[in-house]
Enzyme design. Structure first.
Site, mmCIF file in Angstrom:
data_model
loop_
_atom_site.group_PDB
_atom_site.id
_atom_site.type_symbol
_atom_site.label_atom_id
_atom_site.label_comp_id
_atom_site.label_asym_id
_atom_site.label_seq_id
_atom_site.Cartn_x
_atom_site.Cartn_y
_atom_site.Cartn_z
ATOM 1 N N HIS A 228 15.077 24.347 68.912
ATOM 2 C CA HIS A 228 14.957 23.900 67.533
ATOM 3 C C HIS A 228 13.490 23.884 67.151
ATOM 4 C CE1 HIS A 228 15.465 21.487 63.921
ATOM 5 N NE2 HIS A 228 16.731 21.837 63.974
ATOM 6 N N ASP B 210 24.556 22.950 66.836
ATOM 7 C CA ASP B 210 25.547 24.031 66.841
ATOM 8 C C ASP B 210 26.170 24.279 68.209
ATOM 9 O OD1 ASP B 210 25.239 24.705 64.106
ATOM 10 O OD2 ASP B 210 23.373 25.748 64.571
HETATM 11 N N1 CMC Z 1 17.065 30.867 74.116
HETATM 12 C C1 CMC Z 1 16.076 31.391 74.878
HETATM 13 N N2 CMC Z 1 14.779 31.290 74.572
HETATM 14 C C2 CMC Z 1 14.458 30.634 73.451
HETATM 15 C C3 CMC Z 1 15.418 30.069 72.615
HETATM 16 C C4 CMC Z 1 16.769 30.199 72.984
HETATM 17 N N3 CMC Z 1 17.750 29.677 72.226
HETATM 18 N N4 CMC Z 1 14.820 29.491 71.569
HETATM 19 C C5 CMC Z 1 13.503 29.672 71.734
HETATM 20 N N5 CMC Z 1 13.283 30.374 72.865
HETATM 21 C C6 CMC Z 1 11.995 30.733 73.454
HETATM 22 C C7 CMC Z 1 11.368 31.915 72.716
HETATM 23 O O1 CMC Z 1 11.754 33.134 73.286
HETATM 24 C C8 CMC Z 1 9.892 31.612 72.893
HETATM 25 O O2 CMC Z 1 9.569 31.940 74.222
HETATM 26 P P1 CMC Z 1 8.190 32.726 74.541
HETATM 27 O O3 CMC Z 1 7.109 31.735 74.242
HETATM 28 O O4 CMC Z 1 8.307 33.128 75.962
HETATM 29 O O5 CMC Z 1 8.168 33.904 73.592
HETATM 30 C C9 CMC Z 1 9.834 30.080 72.796
HETATM 31 O O6 CMC Z 1 11.130 29.634 73.243
HETATM 32 C C10 CMC Z 1 9.564 29.549 71.398
HETATM 33 O O7 CMC Z 1 10.548 30.099 70.520
HETATM 34 P P2 CMC Z 1 10.326 30.380 69.005
HETATM 35 O O8 CMC Z 1 11.197 31.502 68.576
HETATM 36 O O9 CMC Z 1 8.860 30.492 68.699
HETATM 37 O O10 CMC Z 1 10.841 29.010 68.369
HETATM 38 P P3 CMC Z 1 11.138 28.754 66.847
HETATM 39 O O11 CMC Z 1 10.778 27.342 66.570
HETATM 40 O O12 CMC Z 1 10.494 29.795 66.009
HETATM 41 O O13 CMC Z 1 12.717 28.975 66.743
HETATM 42 C C11 CMC Z 1 15.041 28.578 66.785
HETATM 43 C C12 CMC Z 1 13.644 27.959 66.641
HETATM 44 C C13 CMC Z 1 16.087 27.514 66.521
HETATM 45 C C14 CMC Z 1 15.218 29.706 65.744
HETATM 46 C C15 CMC Z 1 15.185 29.159 68.208
HETATM 47 O O14 CMC Z 1 15.114 28.114 69.161
HETATM 48 C C16 CMC Z 1 16.482 29.942 68.403
HETATM 49 O O15 CMC Z 1 16.505 31.141 68.123
HETATM 50 N N6 CMC Z 1 17.585 29.286 68.882
HETATM 51 C C17 CMC Z 1 18.863 29.948 69.006
HETATM 52 C C18 CMC Z 1 19.586 29.947 67.659
HETATM 53 C C19 CMC Z 1 20.096 28.571 67.280
HETATM 54 O O16 CMC Z 1 20.735 27.892 68.055
HETATM 55 N N7 CMC Z 1 19.858 28.187 66.010
HETATM 56 C C20 CMC Z 1 20.336 26.906 65.452
HETATM 57 C C21 CMC Z 1 19.204 25.977 65.166
HETATM 58 S S1 CMC Z 1 19.740 24.273 64.875
HETATM 59 C C22 CMC Z 1 20.765 24.251 63.485
HETATM 60 C C23 CMC Z 1 20.346 25.100 62.364
HETATM 61 O O17 CMC Z 1 19.212 25.102 61.922
HETATM 62 O O18 CMC Z 1 21.215 25.793 61.852
#
Ligand code: CMC
Length: 386
Positions: free
Chosen positions: A270, A327
């Site tokens: 998140h 989720d």
């Molecule tokens: N699985 C594996 N690795 C992850 C995940 C994940 N779900 N989420 C983040 N990472 C890793 C990402 O690859 C990065 O690693 P590195 O530094 O090696 O490149 C690091 O963690 C930071 O990730 P980020 O993409 O910069 O984080 P963000 O704050 O931009 O993204 C997020 C937040 C929710 C989009 C992301 O965690 C994600 O894609 N999660 C999976 C989708 C999900 O469950 N979304 C629902 C969010 S909660 C309810 C809602 O808003 O709808």
């Protein structure tokens, strides 16, 4: 004006001031208008929280009654709207239908589209809150090829939604109270989450003085993506994939860690929570209970638990502070209730609607609001000649 900062993805930029929802992502705290989500989920209904978000205070019993009565009174949709639902292929994604339906709604109710008129704003608020569940049930019926069931003003919002979804035209339907209560709680848990992608979208669109229908329709589209609301559907797809492939959970976790095909552990991570999402804790506690009470046993719930345990014990996830989000477990519950995976994100939209409306209204009521207009860092060619 000189460029002040570059902040891709708005990681460190406040786009607004807001008095609606407080989140402390490090401590896993979520409060609406000051009330902790745990207390609201345990003691209040979805409708109480809708009222709280939109009007600022919890309703007393007569306020709640009057609000409920108004929503029941506005639940019918224009008869011509019904034709709209006859035009889609069974493969259509319900989120596309739903956002279009909300956009179309404004054409039938253009006596409530003036964003400068408080009475029209109130009317569009009530209309949207009353009709979005109806449009969602119609979307479901159109996709499964069944006749639409009209709303019944004798039923509560959640009972009505269940009856229009799972009931059949001309047949009595009595919603299971366990199911009704569980869905009410799930909607409540989704009701607001401050400046997430869809809410920020609603605010940005609303900042141009686009009306509430147009702004909410945009919010629904923003919610549809798998990194946002679409994650609940993607989680179920992931659990099904693991189940059907016969691979071990550990193998899947390794693939995620190796970023194979860019896959992520859906329902994990998140932008704001760097510890447990407090909503996920409540949903997880509900999952076992709901499945037991509905008499459903689902191997996907076991896979989800195993996946959670494997991730929480793994340094990749620990170092990046990736925890289950709201989720992660909702899909397993929605499935047990009988919803197909494609309907999960529309359920999120129904839950989130009051938050979108509250934010649109808060911004609209603030005379200092200016149109949202981010800057960019230009990276194209310098001046050249043809
Ligand atoms: N699985 C594996 N690795 C992850 C995940 C994940 N779900 N989420 C983040 N990472 C890793 C990402 O690859 C990065 O690693 P590195 O530094 O090696 O490149 C690091 O963690 C930071 O990730 P980020 O993409 O910069 O984080 P963000 O704050 O931009 O993204 C997020 C937040 C929710 C989009 C992301 O965690 C994600 O894609 N999660 C999976 C989708 C999900 O469950 N979304 C629902 C969010 S909660 C309810 C809602 O808003 O709808």
């Amino acid at each position: 004006t000189g460029l002040s900062s570059y902040d891709q993805g708005f990681v460190n930029t406040s786009s607004t001031k807001s008095a609606i929802t407080f989140i402390d992502g490090d401590q896993g705290i979520l409060r609406h208008r000051g009330y902790p989500i745990e207390e609201l989920a345990a003691q209040k209904t979805y409708l109480d929280v809708v009222y709280l978000l939109v009007y600022g205070e919890l309703p007393n019993s007569s306020e709640l009654e009057a609000f409920d009565a108004k929503l029941r009174q506005h639940s019918m949709v224009h008869p011509n709207m019904v034709k709209f639902f006859e035009t889609f292929e069974p493969s259509a994604h319900p989120m596309a239908i739903l956002s279009s339906a909300v956009s179309v709604l404004s054409t039938f109710y253009n006596d409530s589209t003036d964003p400068r008129d408080p009475e029209q704003i109130e009317l569009s608020t009530i209309r949207l809150l009353a009709k979005l569940p109806v449009l969602t049930a119609y979307t479901y019926k159109s996709l499964v090829g069944e006749s639409l069931v009209n709303p019944d003003s004798n039923l509560s919002l959640v009972e009505n939604f269940l009856s229009m979804t799972f009931g059949h035209l001309g047949q009595d339907y009595a919603a299971n109270p366990v199911l009704t209560k569980a869905l009410d709680t799930l909607l409540l848990l989704h009701a607001d989450h401050e400046q997430n992608c869809s809410t920020s979208t609603v605010r940005l669109v609303g900042s141009s003085q686009a009306n509430l229908f147009a702004s909410i329709s945009s919010g629904i589209n923003a919610l549809s993506g798998p990194l946002h609301g679409g994650a609940n559907e993607a989680v179920l797809d992931m659990l099904n994939f693991i189940h059907e492939s016969g691979d071990s959970v550990q193998k899947y976790v390794e693939r995620v860690k190796n970023k194979e095909d860019g896959i992520r552990l859906m329902g994990f991570g998140h932008r704001v929570y760097k510890s447990f999402d407090p909503r996920a804790k409540i949903v997880k506690a509900h999952a076992d209970e709901v499945l037991r009470e509905l008499g459903v046993s689902d191997p996907l719930l076991d896979i989800a638990k195993e996946l959670e345990a494997a991730a929480l014990a793994d340094s990749y996830f620990v170092e990046r502070k990736l925890y289950p989000n709201v989720d992660f477990y909702t899909g397993v519950i929605y499935k047990a209730m009988g919803f197909p995976a494609r309907m999960f994100t529309p359920l999120f939209a129904v839950g989130r609607l009051p938050g979108w409306i509250a934010h649109w209204r808060e911004q609209n009521a603030d005379s200092t609001t200016r149109i949202g207009r981010p800057q960019q860092v230009y990276t194209g060619p310098a001046k050249r000649s043809i």
